[in-house]
Design an enzyme around this catalytic site. Structure first.
Site, PDB file in Angstrom:
ATOM      1  N   ASP A  52       0.818  -1.220   0.000  1.00 23.52           N
ATOM      2  CA  ASP A  52       0.000   0.000   0.000  1.00 23.52           C
ATOM      3  C   ASP A  52       0.849   1.267   0.000  1.00 23.52           C
ATOM      4  OD1 ASP A  52      -2.169  -1.659   0.080  1.00 23.52           O
ATOM      5  OD2 ASP A  52      -3.232  -0.497   1.603  1.00 23.52           O
ATOM      6  N   ASN A  95      -4.703  -2.430  -4.839  1.00 22.51           N
ATOM      7  CA  ASN A  95      -5.886  -2.631  -3.984  1.00 22.51           C
ATOM      8  C   ASN A  95      -5.768  -1.751  -2.748  1.00 22.51           C
ATOM      9  OD1 ASN A  95      -8.341  -3.714  -3.305  1.00 22.51           O
ATOM     10  ND2 ASN A  95      -7.516  -5.621  -2.461  1.00 22.51           N
ATOM     11  N   ASP A 331     -10.959  -3.333  12.094  1.00 24.14           N
ATOM     12  CA  ASP A 331      -9.945  -4.238  11.538  1.00 24.14           C
ATOM     13  C   ASP A 331      -9.464  -5.245  12.569  1.00 24.14           C
ATOM     14  OD1 ASP A 331     -10.169  -3.066   9.139  1.00 24.14           O
ATOM     15  OD2 ASP A 331      -8.285  -1.950   9.211  1.00 24.14           O
ATOM     16  N   GLU A 359     -11.073  -5.524   1.847  1.00 22.75           N
ATOM     17  CA  GLU A 359     -10.301  -6.225   0.819  1.00 22.75           C
ATOM     18  C   GLU A 359     -11.108  -7.371   0.198  1.00 22.75           C
ATOM     19  OE1 GLU A 359      -9.138  -4.754   3.335  1.00 22.75           O
ATOM     20  OE2 GLU A 359      -7.053  -4.124   3.083  1.00 22.75           O
ATOM     21  N   HIS A 406      -4.749  -9.584   3.624  1.00 19.41           N
ATOM     22  CA  HIS A 406      -3.665  -9.743   4.602  1.00 19.41           C
ATOM     23  C   HIS A 406      -4.172 -10.134   5.980  1.00 19.41           C
ATOM     24  CE1 HIS A 406      -4.232  -5.267   5.819  1.00 19.41           C
ATOM     25  NE2 HIS A 406      -5.210  -5.611   5.024  1.00 19.41           N
ATOM     26  N   ARG A 407      -5.287  -9.538   6.399  1.00 19.94           N
ATOM     27  CA  ARG A 407      -5.747  -9.808   7.770  1.00 19.94           C
ATOM     28  C   ARG A 407      -6.280 -11.237   7.929  1.00 19.94           C
ATOM     29  NH1 ARG A 407      -4.360  -5.627  10.104  1.00 19.94           N
ATOM     30  NH2 ARG A 407      -4.611  -3.605   9.147  1.00 19.94           N
ATOM     31  N   LYS A 434       0.666  -6.501   2.251  1.00 19.18           N
ATOM     32  CA  LYS A 434      -0.103  -5.249   2.240  1.00 19.18           C
ATOM     33  C   LYS A 434       0.243  -4.374   3.439  1.00 19.18           C
ATOM     34  CE  LYS A 434      -4.894  -3.712   1.728  1.00 19.18           C
ATOM     35  NZ  LYS A 434      -4.894  -2.960   0.497  1.00 19.18           N
TER      36      LYS A 434
END
Ligand code: DC
Length: 682
Positions: A52, A95, A331, A359, A406-407, A434
């Site tokens: 990012d 993204n 998040d 995402e 990613h998470r 990311k």
């Protein structure tokens, strides 16, 4: 970073130690944009290096912003000060929502002021992420904005090449209930045109307020004081102007901290280590996700902290199931979903509708993957309810799909602490880039597993059979460590030469000489740094590969004292997440419990040919007849010695690679390996 198809994490047993977190994504990209818009230059330290931020940096450079790394590790951004040196550009933003939204607002205004035109696009998923509310707000201002695909979604064209009169009199209305990033984008952009007071009215309830607080906090650092009336009206005072704070550090990412907070809460402590310490973010953080600390405490974590540090220990066990409104930690709340797998009942996470436009649709993703592990999951428009597997026997070994999110990848690594001691497969692990490119390395650094559960693939065989190339390639594809055990014997040969110790065969038969060599081997000062090997602080990688070093290695390797001295060193390579070891006795002596042993062969003529080509290509003169003779001599010595002779382990799979290229051999070993994993049926 693991640029591999999937990463198999062995069952983990305990955790303890310190982790330093990468910089926050939200702060990094905001600070980059603010620095670029400011008057003067800004030195940014601890900036996150991730997909990012790279996207943002590339976009700013394309817009004519000069960015220079400094000797002290800071990144210097020379601010444009409201100017627009490049008036047309096509920006590809991958993204990265944290680049798309604020750049849309800033470039729409700059294009309108200066007569520019910009096209912003991203990957397919980015074109499915709504941006209509921001587009509407910019159109109210009089900025020309075209949606080039579907109305309300990127790709976008901002400006039409002509300067526009902006309508700053009426309050700008923006919806707050889809993504707070629309408001953030406007707050970051509007100071560029604040000739008079500008009002922003938020329509609907403002979600993810903590992210707005980060924005306001950083605006202040760059000289702009936004006035706020509750959470519904924001005023940018007339005459606001960005000025560089000179130097600004980026805090560690509080959302990334959540995985290590959860780790400390759910993993048994490694003996001798007092829980998990997180450096770089603490209780004084300006990031909303720091309030994950409160949620983790509700589930039983024991957490203490300072301004810039956190310390976590396991408290209640099993964890306590909770019911929580997660609007304030959208998040980090995903991490609670994985903690819920270790709780004493059903956990409900509410007010998480924003998960659906991230995402990936994160409610679907978390529900699907938790179910694969054996949990019972109910999902609604804006909640998820998770009941852990009823007993250890109800856990399943799952291959976790990560949806380029990613998470999802980071969260599910924590499932490797399951009570059934099952491994977990994380598909496409590189998606963590990311926000946290070295996440798995950081995780493995503080986690322990039973050595017996850490997989080892042994690749043994005679000299020049191609073991080294094959082992390195297989290790790379699986994200495993590599042990080139031959290098250790070569090192002993080299160190003996340096110490003036003879390695002639006759001398080595003397017990005192063998003893001396054993002592030398056990005290080797060696450091492995990727493909480079350092002996006593000197890079000996090239010296080790010589034929002379190989012959000396073959002689010293027949000394039992040397072999014994190198045993612990070799066992030490068995580290998470796994090991590929090549040599002569990997499968027979060093790792007899290895789940896969390969014995690689090729005819002596073939091997002499390969060695010949290798040497010639390096510009080293070689003679094929003497190479063949040397090879046969080494084969004979290696396989006829009394201690750990070269021979296939009883359970080794033989691979004659005479007619195969490297890729074919690699595929064969990977296929055998896949057949040994519990995921082979997936
Ligand atoms: O694989 P290589 O050519 O780098 O090995 C050098 C020598 O070291 C080889 O001739 C035998 C010895 N060796 C050994 O005895 N046991 C091992 N596991 C690896 C190498």
């Amino acid at each position: 970073m693991y640029s591999i198809d999937h990463l198999d994490i062995p069952p983990l047993k305990s955790a303890g130690g310190a982790v330093r977190l990468p910089g926050s994504k939200s702060i990094s990209n905001r600070v980059l944009l603010l620095a670029a818009l400011s008057v003067g230059h800004t030195d940014i330290t601890d900036l996150l290096d991730s997909d990012d931020t790279r996207v943002m940096l590339a976009a700013l450079a394309q817009l004519g912003c000069r960015i220079e790394p400094q000797d002290d590790g800071a990144l210097r951004v020379h601010g444009l000060g409201g100017a627009l040196p490049v008036k047309t550009a096509q920006l590809f933003l991958g993204n990265a929502g944290t680049a798309m939204r604020p750049l849309t607002a800033a470039l729409a205004l700059l294009a309108s002021q200066h007569g520019g035109a910009f096209e912003l696009s991203g990957i397919a998923r980015m074109h499915e992420r709504p941006i209509g509310d921001l587009v509407d707000a910019l159109r109210q201002l009089g900025c020309p904005v075209d949606c080039l695909g579907q109305e309300g979604y990127p790709p976008l064209r901002l400006g039409n090449g002509q300067p526009q009169a902006l309508n700053l009199d009426a309050p700008i209305r923006v919806r707050g209930d889809v993504s707070s990033q629309f408001l953030t984008a406007l707050l970051l952009a509007l100071p560029l045109v604040a000739r008079k007071d500008i009002h922003i009215d938020v329509v609907g309830e403002l979600i993810s307020r903590p992210y707005i607080e980060i924005t306001l906090n950083l605006l202040e650092r760059f000289g702009v004081q936004v006035q706020r009336d509750g959470w519904s009206r924001f005023t940018i005072p007339a005459g606001s102007r960005y000025t560089s704070p000179g130097r600004i550090p980026v805090e560690g990412d509080a959302s990334s901290a959540s995985y290590f907070i959860a780790l400390g809460a759910l993993a048994p402590a490694t003996p001798g280590r007092d829980g998990i310490t997180i450096e770089g973010v603490g209780l004084a953080s300006i990031q909303g996700d720091i309030r994950f600390v409160e949620a983790a405490r509700l589930m039983g974590a024991q957490i203490t902290g300072e301004a810039n540090r956190l310390h976590i220990r396991r408290g209640l066990w099993p964890l306590k199931a909770i019911e929580l409104d997660c609007n304030h930690i959208p998040d980090a709340a995903m991490t609670l979903a994985v903690m819920a797998l270790y709780a004493d009942g059903t956990t409900t996470l509410r007010n998480i509708a924003s998960w659906r436009v991230k995402e990936t649709d994160r409610i679907v993703a978390m529900a699907t993957e938790c179910r694969k592990l054996g949990a019972t999951v109910e999902e609604g428009a804006d909640f998820i309810r998770i009941t852990p597997p009823a007993t250890p026997a109800h856990w399943r070994a799952a291959s976790i799909h990560t949806y380029d999110d990613h998470r999802v990848a980071m969260c599910f690594s924590l499932a490797a602490f399951n009570p059934a001691s099952l491994p977990v497969r994380i598909e496409d692990p590189k998606c963590v880039a990311k926000t946290f490119p070295d996440y798995f390395e950081a995780l493995f650094d503080v986690c322990q597993a039973d050595a017996a559960r850490i997989p080892v693939i042994c690749i043994d065989g005679p000299t020049a059979s191609g073991k080294g190339t094959l082992a390195a390639e297989v290790a790379q594809r699986l994200g495993y460590h590599l042990l080139d055990s031959g290098a250790l014997y070569r090192l002993v040969g080299l160190a003996a030469g340096k110490a003036g110790l003879s390695t002639a065969e006759d001398d080595l038969r003397q017990p005192e000489q063998a003893q001396r060599l054993g002592t030398l081997a056990s005290g080797l000062q060696v450091r492995f740094d990727g493909p480079r090997i350092w002996l006593d602080g000197v890079d000996v990688s090239d010296a080790l590969r010589s034929e002379v070093a190989g012959m000396a290695a073959s002689r010293v390797s027949a000394v039992p004292e040397v072999r014994a001295a190198l045993l612990t060193l070799q066992h030490g390579f068995r580290r998470l997440p796994g090991l590929v070891a090549d040599g002569r006795d990997m499968g027979t002596v060093i790792f007899p419990d290895a789940p896969l042993k390969v014995y690689l062969t090729a005819s002596a003529e073939q091997r002499a040919q390969r060695r010949y080509k290798q040497l010639i290509s390096k510009g080293i003169a070689a003679n094929i007849t003497s190479l063949l003779a040397d090879l046969e001599k080494r084969d004979h010595r290696d396989s006829s010695r009394a201690h750990a002779p070269l021979k296939p382990a009883e359970d080794a799979l033989q691979l004659d690679n005479s007619g195969l290229d490297v890729e074919q051999s690699v595929q064969q070993v990977l296929n055998w390996w896949q057949g040994k994993t519990v995921f082979s049926g997936n």
